[in-house]
Design a protein around this motif. Sequence first.
Motif, PDB file in Angstrom:
ATOM      1  N   ASN A  70      -7.439 -45.841  -6.376  1.00 12.95           N
ATOM      2  CA  ASN A  70      -6.368 -46.840  -6.247  1.00 12.95           C
ATOM      3  C   ASN A  70      -6.808 -48.096  -5.490  1.00 12.95           C
ATOM      4  O   ASN A  70      -6.057 -49.054  -5.378  1.00 12.95           O
ATOM      5  N   GLN A  71      -8.038 -48.099  -4.966  1.00 10.50           N
ATOM      6  CA  GLN A  71      -8.580 -49.290  -4.294  1.00 10.50           C
ATOM      7  C   GLN A  71      -9.391 -50.148  -5.268  1.00 10.50           C
ATOM      8  O   GLN A  71      -9.906 -51.192  -4.899  1.00 10.50           O
ATOM      9  N   LEU A  72      -9.491 -49.664  -6.516  1.00  7.27           N
ATOM     10  CA  LEU A  72     -10.319 -50.329  -7.524  1.00  7.27           C
ATOM     11  C   LEU A  72      -9.504 -50.637  -8.768  1.00  7.27           C
ATOM     12  O   LEU A  72      -8.552 -49.935  -9.080  1.00  7.27           O
ATOM     13  N   THR A  73      -9.903 -51.694  -9.463  1.00  5.62           N
ATOM     14  CA  THR A  73      -9.321 -52.012 -10.764  1.00  5.62           C
ATOM     15  C   THR A  73     -10.405 -51.818 -11.810  1.00  5.62           C
ATOM     16  O   THR A  73     -11.439 -52.496 -11.756  1.00  5.62           O
ATOM     17  N   LEU A  74     -10.194 -50.874 -12.723  1.00  3.42           N
ATOM     18  CA  LEU A  74     -11.160 -50.652 -13.795  1.00  3.42           C
ATOM     19  C   LEU A  74     -11.064 -51.820 -14.767  1.00  3.42           C
ATOM     20  O   LEU A  74      -9.978 -52.186 -15.194  1.00  3.42           O
ATOM     21  N   ILE A  75     -12.202 -52.414 -15.101  1.00  2.00           N
ATOM     22  CA  ILE A  75     -12.228 -53.579 -15.987  1.00  2.00           C
ATOM     23  C   ILE A  75     -12.359 -53.104 -17.431  1.00  2.00           C
ATOM     24  O   ILE A  75     -13.342 -52.451 -17.784  1.00  2.00           O
ATOM     25  N   GLU A  76     -11.365 -53.446 -18.223  1.00  2.00           N
ATOM     26  CA  GLU A  76     -11.348 -53.043 -19.633  1.00  2.00           C
ATOM     27  C   GLU A  76     -12.497 -53.703 -20.396  1.00  2.00           C
ATOM     28  O   GLU A  76     -12.856 -54.843 -20.110  1.00  2.00           O
ATOM     29  N   GLY A  77     -13.052 -52.971 -21.341  1.00  2.00           N
ATOM     30  CA  GLY A  77     -14.000 -53.570 -22.263  1.00  2.00           C
ATOM     31  C   GLY A  77     -15.458 -53.510 -21.838  1.00  2.00           C
ATOM     32  O   GLY A  77     -16.310 -54.030 -22.542  1.00  2.00           O
ATOM     33  N   TYR A  78     -15.735 -52.882 -20.684  1.00  2.00           N
ATOM     34  CA  TYR A  78     -17.146 -52.760 -20.301  1.00  2.00           C
ATOM     35  C   TYR A  78     -17.502 -51.310 -20.019  1.00  2.00           C
ATOM     36  O   TYR A  78     -16.857 -50.652 -19.203  1.00  2.00           O
ATOM     37  N   LYS A  79     -18.528 -50.841 -20.709  1.00  5.30           N
ATOM     38  CA  LYS A  79     -19.068 -49.501 -20.488  1.00  5.30           C
ATOM     39  C   LYS A  79     -20.524 -49.556 -20.920  1.00  5.30           C
ATOM     40  O   LYS A  79     -20.832 -50.097 -21.981  1.00  5.30           O
ATOM     41  N   LYS A  80     -21.410 -49.041 -20.090  1.00  6.79           N
ATOM     42  CA  LYS A  80     -22.844 -49.136 -20.375  1.00  6.79           C
ATOM     43  C   LYS A  80     -23.471 -47.755 -20.253  1.00  6.79           C
ATOM     44  O   LYS A  80     -23.224 -47.046 -19.280  1.00  6.79           O
ATOM     45  N   GLU A  81     -24.285 -47.409 -21.241  1.00  7.38           N
ATOM     46  CA  GLU A  81     -24.995 -46.135 -21.221  1.00  7.38           C
ATOM     47  C   GLU A  81     -26.486 -46.408 -21.079  1.00  7.38           C
ATOM     48  O   GLU A  81     -27.060 -47.157 -21.869  1.00  7.38           O
ATOM     49  N   LEU A  82     -27.100 -45.838 -20.040  1.00  4.59           N
ATOM     50  CA  LEU A  82     -28.542 -45.981 -19.821  1.00  4.59           C
ATOM     51  C   LEU A  82     -29.212 -44.638 -20.086  1.00  4.59           C
ATOM     52  O   LEU A  82     -28.657 -43.584 -19.774  1.00  4.59           O
ATOM     53  N   HIS A  83     -30.410 -44.694 -20.637  1.00  2.00           N
ATOM     54  CA  HIS A  83     -31.187 -43.480 -20.919  1.00  2.00           C
ATOM     55  C   HIS A  83     -32.578 -43.663 -20.337  1.00  2.00           C
ATOM     56  O   HIS A  83     -33.240 -44.656 -20.638  1.00  2.00           O
ATOM     57  N   TYR A  84     -32.998 -42.716 -19.500  1.00  2.10           N
ATOM     58  CA  TYR A  84     -34.350 -42.780 -18.940  1.00  2.10           C
ATOM     59  C   TYR A  84     -34.767 -41.388 -18.476  1.00  2.10           C
ATOM     60  O   TYR A  84     -33.924 -40.530 -18.232  1.00  2.10           O
ATOM     61  N   TRP A  96     -19.118 -47.680 -15.729  1.00  2.00           N
ATOM     62  CA  TRP A  96     -17.976 -48.537 -15.987  1.00  2.00           C
ATOM     63  C   TRP A  96     -17.996 -49.629 -14.937  1.00  2.00           C
ATOM     64  O   TRP A  96     -18.728 -49.538 -13.942  1.00  2.00           O
ATOM     65  N   LEU A  97     -17.170 -50.617 -15.134  1.00  2.00           N
ATOM     66  CA  LEU A  97     -17.100 -51.756 -14.224  1.00  2.00           C
ATOM     67  C   LEU A  97     -15.767 -51.718 -13.494  1.00  2.00           C
ATOM     68  O   LEU A  97     -14.727 -51.504 -14.122  1.00  2.00           O
TER      69      LEU A  97
END
Length: 148
Positions: A70-84, A96-97
């Motif tokens: 509840n201290q954060l606002t999830l930003i719609e439209g951004y999601k990143k998947e990293l592979h290593y 997520w952002l």
Amino acid sequence: MAVRACGLIIYRRLQSAPSSKVTDGIEYLLLQTSYGTHHWTPPKGHVDPGEDDLQTAFRETQEEAGLQANQLTLIEGYKKELHYPVRGKPKTVIYWLAEMKDCNTEIKLSEEHQAFQWLKLEDACKFAEYEDMQATLKEVHQFLCSKE
């Protein structure tokens, strides 16, 4: 099987940014691990059984940085998947952002981390040694700039 982890790239907007561009006042939260090479990373961690990816991201953020959902606002439209690879095994990390609602909220580190920094994009990229994380931070910044 690939190890799966999830986390949040957290940013705050400094109200005092005198510049005409709002994005100049953006700082990213990085935590320094208290193990291994003491690398800098956004809060993230492994998915627990029965948990979905986003639940993991919020739980890990709370455990590692003391920040509640509840201290954060999830930003719609951004999601990143990293592979290593990590120790020869494939790893997938999903980010997520999220924006801090109050940029003065206190960060409370767990034992997994020994320090934290709020950093502008250029410095955040210097602290984040891994190229894919640097690229992700730049991508996030572009995403935020495009929303202005």
